[in-house]
Design a protein around this motif. Structure first.
Motif, PDB file in Angstrom:
ATOM      1  N   ILE A   1       0.778  -1.159  -0.164  1.00 12.69           N
ATOM      2  CA  ILE A   1      -0.153   0.093  -0.106  1.00 12.69           C
ATOM      3  C   ILE A   1       0.949   1.263   0.153  1.00 12.69           C
TER       4      ILE A   1
ATOM      5  N   VAL B   1       3.063   1.615  -3.320  1.00 13.76           N
ATOM      6  CA  VAL B   1       2.174   1.868  -4.440  1.00 13.76           C
ATOM      7  C   VAL B   1       1.726   3.287  -4.269  1.00 13.76           C
ATOM      8  N   GLY B   2       1.160   3.799  -3.025  1.00 16.19           N
ATOM      9  CA  GLY B   2       0.615   4.955  -2.821  1.00 16.19           C
ATOM     10  C   GLY B   2       1.650   6.056  -3.048  1.00 16.19           C
ATOM     11  N   TRP B   3       2.956   5.960  -2.590  1.00 16.68           N
ATOM     12  CA  TRP B   3       3.835   6.870  -2.698  1.00 16.68           C
ATOM     13  C   TRP B   3       4.205   7.272  -4.143  1.00 16.68           C
TER      14      TRP B   3
ATOM     15  N   VAL C   1       2.581   6.252  -6.987  1.00 16.23           N
ATOM     16  CA  VAL C   1       1.803   6.692  -8.201  1.00 16.23           C
ATOM     17  C   VAL C   1       0.857   7.849  -7.770  1.00 16.23           C
ATOM     18  N   GLU C   2       1.453   8.820  -7.003  1.00 13.49           N
ATOM     19  CA  GLU C   2       0.924  10.064  -6.524  1.00 13.49           C
ATOM     20  C   GLU C   2       0.386  10.583  -7.813  1.00 13.49           C
ATOM     21  N   PRO C   3      -0.850  11.245  -8.003  1.00 15.44           N
ATOM     22  CA  PRO C   3      -1.103  11.912  -9.224  1.00 15.44           C
ATOM     23  C   PRO C   3      -0.353  13.038  -9.497  1.00 15.44           C
ATOM     24  N   ALA C   4      -0.191  13.449 -10.667  1.00 15.93           N
ATOM     25  CA  ALA C   4       0.852  14.478 -10.970  1.00 15.93           C
ATOM     26  C   ALA C   4       0.380  15.648 -10.644  1.00 15.93           C
TER      27      ALA C   4
ATOM     28  N   TYR D   1       5.560  22.725  -9.765  1.00 25.30           N
ATOM     29  CA  TYR D   1       5.359  22.375 -11.391  1.00 25.30           C
ATOM     30  C   TYR D   1       5.364  23.378 -12.284  1.00 25.30           C
TER      31      TYR D   1
ATOM     32  N   HIS E   1      -4.236  21.919 -12.070  1.00 28.22           N
ATOM     33  CA  HIS E   1      -5.199  21.053 -12.929  1.00 28.22           C
ATOM     34  C   HIS E   1      -6.322  20.320 -11.945  1.00 28.22           C
TER      35      HIS E   1
ATOM     36  N   ASN F   1      -1.038  23.446  -2.610  1.00 26.57           N
ATOM     37  CA  ASN F   1      -1.324  21.953  -2.566  1.00 26.57           C
ATOM     38  C   ASN F   1      -2.851  21.689  -3.107  1.00 26.57           C
TER      39      ASN F   1
ATOM     40  N   ARG G   1      -4.402  19.264  -2.818  1.00 24.95           N
ATOM     41  CA  ARG G   1      -5.445  18.119  -2.345  1.00 24.95           C
ATOM     42  C   ARG G   1      -6.560  18.685  -1.711  1.00 24.95           C
ATOM     43  N   MET G   2      -7.615  17.850  -1.421  1.00 25.91           N
ATOM     44  CA  MET G   2      -8.846  18.416  -0.859  1.00 25.91           C
ATOM     45  C   MET G   2      -8.692  18.834   0.648  1.00 25.91           C
TER      46      MET G   2
ATOM     47  N   MET H   1      -0.253   5.658   1.265  1.00 25.36           N
ATOM     48  CA  MET H   1      -0.641   7.014   0.403  1.00 25.36           C
ATOM     49  C   MET H   1       0.323   8.074   1.122  1.00 25.36           C
ATOM     50  N   SER H   2       0.973   8.843   0.539  1.00 24.98           N
ATOM     51  CA  SER H   2       1.572  10.068   1.199  1.00 24.98           C
ATOM     52  C   SER H   2       0.694  11.133   1.320  1.00 24.98           C
TER      53      SER H   2
ATOM     54  N   ASP I   1       0.065  17.154   3.294  1.00 29.11           N
ATOM     55  CA  ASP I   1      -0.578  18.160   4.020  1.00 29.11           C
ATOM     56  C   ASP I   1      -0.829  18.285   5.531  1.00 29.11           C
TER      57      ASP I   1
ATOM     58  N   SER J   1      -6.211   4.335  -3.501  1.00 29.56           N
ATOM     59  CA  SER J   1      -5.010   3.909  -4.213  1.00 29.56           C
ATOM     60  C   SER J   1      -4.855   3.143  -5.301  1.00 29.56           C
TER      61      SER J   1
ATOM     62  N   ALA K   1      -5.756   5.526  -7.883  1.00 26.18           N
ATOM     63  CA  ALA K   1      -4.580   6.391  -8.490  1.00 26.18           C
ATOM     64  C   ALA K   1      -3.700   5.268  -9.154  1.00 26.18           C
TER      65      ALA K   1
ATOM     66  N   SER L   1      -2.765   6.612 -13.114  1.00 23.22           N
ATOM     67  CA  SER L   1      -1.441   7.277 -13.231  1.00 23.22           C
ATOM     68  C   SER L   1      -0.724   6.854 -14.324  1.00 23.22           C
TER      69      SER L   1
ATOM     70  N   PRO M   1       1.782  15.291 -16.382  1.00 16.54           N
ATOM     71  CA  PRO M   1       1.502  16.605 -16.169  1.00 16.54           C
ATOM     72  C   PRO M   1       1.350  17.433 -17.249  1.00 16.54           C
TER      73      PRO M   1
END
Lengths: 192, 972
Positions: A23, A26-28, A30-33, A39, A120, A157, A159-160, B1-2, B5, B26, B29, B33, B38
């Protein structure tokens, strides 16, 4: 070792660890761009917010005219550039020539510019600029010190959690004396 | 998940729900991905921004849409220059902000992938110049050789189109223009012509009618005057307290029509019974109530119609005729009799007689501003035309927005005859049966891309303006035709806008107007409709002699073997919408059949013929026949069967949907849509019908309440569900608003306008017949039909079902990922990006209001159909539960506008798409926190109830019981 003992001492902990690691990895990875801070893509025209909004103190809404009446703040039409650039001539000759070519000619030939999107939003987020601008939230509260940037850079940031933090306690981002004490935290405030 | 925040306080510790939602996130994602870079997205602003266009803000433009002889006044919503939603034009005096489901679905017609995109010459793409030159050469040769040229069009109610045709005729004297509408009844026009000497269609003022006597007339459904009729009818059906007068609807009909489903007194009889029953009623009116007969008609002419004998012969209750006569006598001028367009001329004469006796002319029937239509060809004339084509009479044939290769009775004969014409030219919107047989195919622009004007009444001109530049290399039909006139030497302006403006300056703009023409024109374009001072026509007078000869004919009629009634389909009309997925999937408002037509058979006839639902039968009249699946329909009159036109088309969407009934339309001079002595035989094949609803019994539950007036008076005093049930949930505390809805089932006729509006507004996918058959239809709002009472002649209860936005919603606690949550404005929110598709919510919803996207229906939608999407609503992917949101995008926009203006939201300012489209104004939306809002008042109404209130769901939707006004009640 008793097979049951072996399960509890070896298999189960290793299995749990493997699941957890999967977890996390994968989580780290595939973080969405769209979450990446800093950026700053190269744009078709090296437009500088520092020069326009910073040095020349042009208000944000002079160009981003729809921020107070539409969901989209909107990137201005090239014609807006010509409001000033058709009259003023820059001392830097090379730069003036570049602007004539990159902006004035494009307006004449009606050739649009495809800017790279810096901020985005995923398709299921329906952010509304006018709600924020009309509540007098400063553009910089979200977009950072844009007036200091030569290259537009993602400083927010996306994020929500960031949205919610402000919606739960908006006071630091609002002008003093604002009657707004809280923003909506319903899912339908943004998702629909 | 990172989670970098730090500002999100979040819940302390990870709950099971949070854990699962993180897992889901995840996985999502990981799935996204792979293709996410980007740099994928760009912003392309205008170089020169058009005035009045603000990206993100909708613009509205008024326009006009012609269907048959009706020019619908519409208001089209556009985003960033592309039309996305159609409503009625509120400035229009006839349509008053409402329009038909078919007109609403024209958004799909604009973005139809099947549209013709470039001219074709002999089947292969060609340049405009080449294709036009080919036609021009042929026309020039025909002009030189004085050979006739055929121009076949749909009904011409547009002055600009009429002008273009006239210009061509001046340049080409051999031009023979034939207009026809395959779905419009020729008998109705012929009857009006012989009875009144004018074929002008009257305007039914249903809002003034206290008693309606409808003979096979689907006034609220498939008749083309339905939209204003529904609005007018609803007004007479919604008393606010017991004892208030209500209108009464009598329906004598063979098939259970939408109108019949709302009738207070419905008499299932064969179509042939209509004329004798109406004449018998006229006789009672004269004898018992002392109404005079019109000049030219004597009491002796009505002698054969002894009410008791006529009623017995045709299987009706004589008491019904007495009650109808009594009510018509009492209503006087406020009565209205209408004979269905499909009926033979005798029935029209009988209805006209009733109207003349009670004096309805000028009150519930208006013809003083009716437009005299140009001649329309009947099926018989089309058969003659076929013979002329076969004889090689024409040098060229031009088909303009018409599809005779499909819609004539003898299509094979017509297509064979077509080969005898050297040059066939088609001016069409999309590829169809006719265009495939034409040598030159010229693509024309959609009406949302065109200029034009239309005569809605003599004093009312509707304007059509383009919402968007033509999507493809198309031209307006007028421009093409005027181009030919120019080629032939006429000096005409071919640009559609310029020629329209020039004609308006010449003919419409009144001399001595203070405003300049430009200001006058701009105002007219803005309103979409122009009212002019035109003297009223003299009232038409009924010719008694014509009625007398009709009575003679009706007197000799006797019930024979099986009769067939044919009518335009409610959704497909004459077949022109067959390529429209929204309409194909829209369930028929009464039978709930989608994606095809059927033969409606009564239970008695089905027994004697050994038929059951889905059996394919062969229906034959004379030499011609069609094969249709059977639907055993409650309420269908024994001895009569029914089939709808408009199916059996070719094309990607339409192929395989139903069968064409045009072969059964008479072209031998008799009533085209009413056939007697037909033969129905079982073929042995089966074609199961696709239906969105399969259970039509309420099983004793009162989810749809239908009250007689006495019941209303009794229940209004002791409301059953006044008190709230106890709940273990926290008392909900609402924010600034608590949104709610009230639906008046007494006003609702089940027209399905709300369904198309919702589909257009909320990006609802079409799933196709196989999936509908599996119960996977995606509509967020549906109208349900339940049959109450004996299946031979049941009472129909129409229910409207959508998400009830329950305060204690059963869907919310069962969601493992909190994708279904409650908002502080009382909305039951479905968060698509959280949903993992377990469907517990769907299983737990007692209203079946939730839908699940089983396949990736939406990503299959490609350019250009995706342009129809509403950008304010998510396009839901596969594996996600979805449901009505009360159009939250409209709520948010309304709230924001109010906030920007520094005022509270006004009552009625926010209207969900369904409420805006409802012609009956049966749906009212508003804030339940405001005790003075309309919805609050209706929620407290003595007719109000909540569906399945006993489950303790506390819905936000209040239904108002449907009221009936049976004949036993004296009051009207």
């Amino acid at each position: 070792m008793d097979p049951r003992d072996r399960f509890w001492r070896v298999t189960a902990p290793l299995g749990a660890l493997a699941v957890l690691l999967t977890i996390l990895v994968v989580g780290w990875s595939v973080e969405p761009a769209r979450y990446q801070l800093g950026y700053a893509p190269e744009q078709p025209i090296p437009f500088s917010h520092r020069v326009h909004a910073g040095v020349n103190r042009i208000p944000c809404e002079y160009c981003h005219t729809n921020a107070d009446r539409s969901r989209d703040a909107t990137v201005p039409p090239l014609q807006t550039c010509m409001n000033c650039h058709q009259f003023m001539k820059l001392p830097d000759k090379a730069l003036q020539e570049y602007i004539d070519k990159a902006v004035a000619d494009r307006v004449k030939s009606d050739e649009p510019i495809a800017w790279k999107r810096v901020y985005h939003m995923p398709s299921y987020v329906f952010f509304d600029h006018r709600a924020h601008v009309n509540a007098r939230v400063q553009c910089q509260s979200c977009h950072g010190p844009v007036e200091t940037l030569d290259v537009q850079t993602r400083l927010m940031n996306m994020r929500m959690g960031r949205c919610l933090a402000c919606h739960r306690d908006p006071t630091p981002y609002l002008p003093p004396g604002s009657p707004i004490k809280k923003g909506p935290t319903d899912c339908y405030a943004c998702h629909r | 998940m990172s989670d970098r925040d730090a500002t999100d306080p979040g819940p302390q510790g990870i709950s099971r729900r949070r854990f699962l939602s993180l897992m889901a996130a995840s996985a999502a994602a990981a799935a996204t991905s792979a293709c996410g870079s980007p740099d994928q997205d760009t912003i392309v602003p205008y170089t020169k921004k058009p005035a009045d266009v603000v990206p993100g803000v909708a613009n509205y433009y008024a326009s006009t849409y012609q269907e048959g002889r009706v020019p619908y006044g519409v208001l089209v919503k556009a985003r960033e220059g592309r039309p996305i939603h159609i409503d009625g034009n509120d400035e229009h005096p006839i349509f008053a902000g409402k329009t038909s489901p078919r007109a609403q679905a024209e958004i799909m017609g604009l973005y139809d992938p099947q549209r013709l995109r470039e001219p074709r010459l002999g089947g292969s793409p060609a340049a405009w110049e080449k294709a036009q030159a080919r036609v021009a050469d042929a026309l020039k040769a025909a002009a030189r050789g004085r050979r006739p040229v055929l121009l076949l069009t749909s009904a011409v109610i547009s002055p600009s189109r009429r002008d273009a045709i006239a210009a061509l005729r001046r340049a080409l004297p051999g031009l023979e223009h034939v207009a026809w509408e395959p779905a419009l009844s020729a008998t109705e026009r012929a009857a009006a012509d012989s009875l009144y000497g004018t074929a002008a269609a009257p305007r039914y003022r249903v809002e003034r009618a206290k008693v309606l006597a409808l003979f096979e007339a689907d006034l609220l459904g498939s008749m083309d005057s339905a939209v204003p009729a529904v609005a007018g009818f609803a007004r007479g059906r919604t008393p606010s307290r017991p004892g208030e007068p209500m209108s009464r609807l009598y329906a004598f009909e063979s098939r259970l029509s939408l109108t019949g489903s709302k009738a207070d007194v419905r008499v299932p009889v064969r179509p042939s019974a209509a004329a004798p029953l109406a004449f018998a009623t006229a006789r009672i009116l004269r004898e018992r109530h002392g109404f005079a007969l019109p000049g030219g008609l004597s009491a002796r002419d009505l002698e054969p119609f002894r009410p008791a004998a006529v009623a017995e012969r045709w299987g009706a209750d004589p008491a019904v005729l007495s009650a109808l006569a009594r009510d018509l006598a009492r209503a006087g001028r406020d009565g209205l009799a209408v004979a269905g367009p499909s009926l033979p001329e005798e029935a029209h004469a009988a209805a006209a007689l009733l109207n003349a006796m009670i004096g309805a002319e000028g009150r519930t029937l208006e013809t003083d501003r009716a437009v005299e239509p140009g001649p329309l060809a009947s099926p018989t004339e089309m058969a003659r035309l076929t013979r002329e084509l076969a004889a090689g009479k024409y040098a060229a044939a031009v088909f303009w927005e018409t599809n005779p290769s499909y819609a004539v009775s003898d299509a094979d004969g017509f297509n064979a005859a077509l080969d005898k014409t050297p040059l066939k030219v088609c001016l069409g919107l999309r590829e169809d049966e006719t265009s495939r047989r034409c040598d030159v195919v010229l693509p024309i622009s959609h009406w949302l891309e065109s200029w034009g004007d239309y005569e809605a009444a003599t004093d009312l001109l509707g304007l059509q303006q383009p919402l968007i530049r033509p999507l493809y290399g198309t031209k307006q039909g007028e421009e093409i035709v005027l181009g030919w006139a120019k080629e032939l030497g006429a000096s005409v302006e071919t640009d559609p806008r310029a020629s329209l403006m020039a004609r308006w300056r010449r003919e419409v703009y009144p001399a001595g107007t203070l405003a300049s023409f430009e200001a006058y024109w701009t105002a007219a374009v803005h309103d979409g409709v122009l009212r002019r001072d035109v003297p009223a026509r003299a009232p038409r007078r009924l010719r008694g002699g014509a009625v007398a000869s009709a009575a003679k004919k009706a007197a000799s009629a006797r019930p024979g073997s099986l009769e067939l009634l044919v009518e335009p389909d409610y959704k497909m009309w004459d077949g022109r919408y067959a390529g429209n997925g929204w309409l194909q999937e829209l369930p028929d408002p009464v039978t709930k059949v989608c994606w095809g037509n059927f033969l409606a058979v009564s239970a008695a006839d089905a027994r004697s013929l050994g038929l059951s639902d889905g059996d394919v039968v062969s229906v034959r009249v004379g030499r011609r026949g069609v094969e249709l699946p059977v639907l055993v329909q409650p309420g269908q009159a024994p001895g009569a069967v029914f089939a709808a036109l408009g199916y059996g088309r070719e094309g990607d969407v339409a192929a395989g949907c139903g069968a064409s009934v045009y072969p059964l339309v008479a072209d031998d001079g008799s009533a085209p849509f009413h056939r007697t002595e037909i033969a129905v035989s079982k073929t042995g094949a089966r074609r199961p019908l696709v239906r969105s609803q399969t259970e039509f019994d309420l099983h004793g539950r009162d989810v749809v309440r239908v009250w007689a007036p006495g019941e209303y008076a009794r229940k209004a005093k002791t409301p059953e569900y006044a008190e709230e049930l106890a709940t273990l949930n926290d008392d909900p505390r609402w924010g600034d608003h608590k949104w709610g809805m009230a639906i008046d089932l007494s006003a609702c006729v089940g027209c399905a306008g709300c369904q198309v509006a919702c589909q257009s507004e909320n990006n609802i996918p079409v799933v196709g017949p196989e999936q509908v058959a599996r119960g996977r239809i995606m509509h967020w709002i549906r109208s349900d039909v339940y049959y109450v009472g004996a299946p031979e002649n049941p009472r129909v209860a129409h229910g409207v079902m959508l998400c009830q936005q329950c305060d204690d919603a059963p869907c919310e606690p069962v969601c493992p990922v909190a994708a279904s949550v409650h908002s502080e404005e009382g909305l039951n929110e479905q968060v698509y990006n959280r949903c993992i598709g377990v469907r517990y919510c769907e299983a737990n919803c007692p209203y079946s209001a939730r839908r699940f996207n089983f396949f990736d229906y939406t990503s299959a939608i490609d350019d250009p159909a995706e342009l129809a999407f509403n950008p304010e609503v998510s396009v839901r992917p596969r594996g996600v539960a979805e449901k009505c949101t009360f159009c939250v995008q409209r709520i948010r926009n309304g709230e924001q506008i109010a906030k920007d203006h520094g005022r509270p939201v006004r009552d009625g300012e926010i209207r969900p798409a369904c409420a805006a489209a409802c012609p009956a104004e049966a749906i009212v939306f508003g804030d339940l926190k405001d005790p003075n809002s309309r919805v609050s008042k209706l929620a407290r109404s003595d007719r109000g109830y909540k569906v399945l209130h006993e489950l303790g769901t506390r819905p936000a939707v209040t239904y108002m019981a449907e009221l009936t006004n049976p004949a036993e009640e004296a009051k009207i």
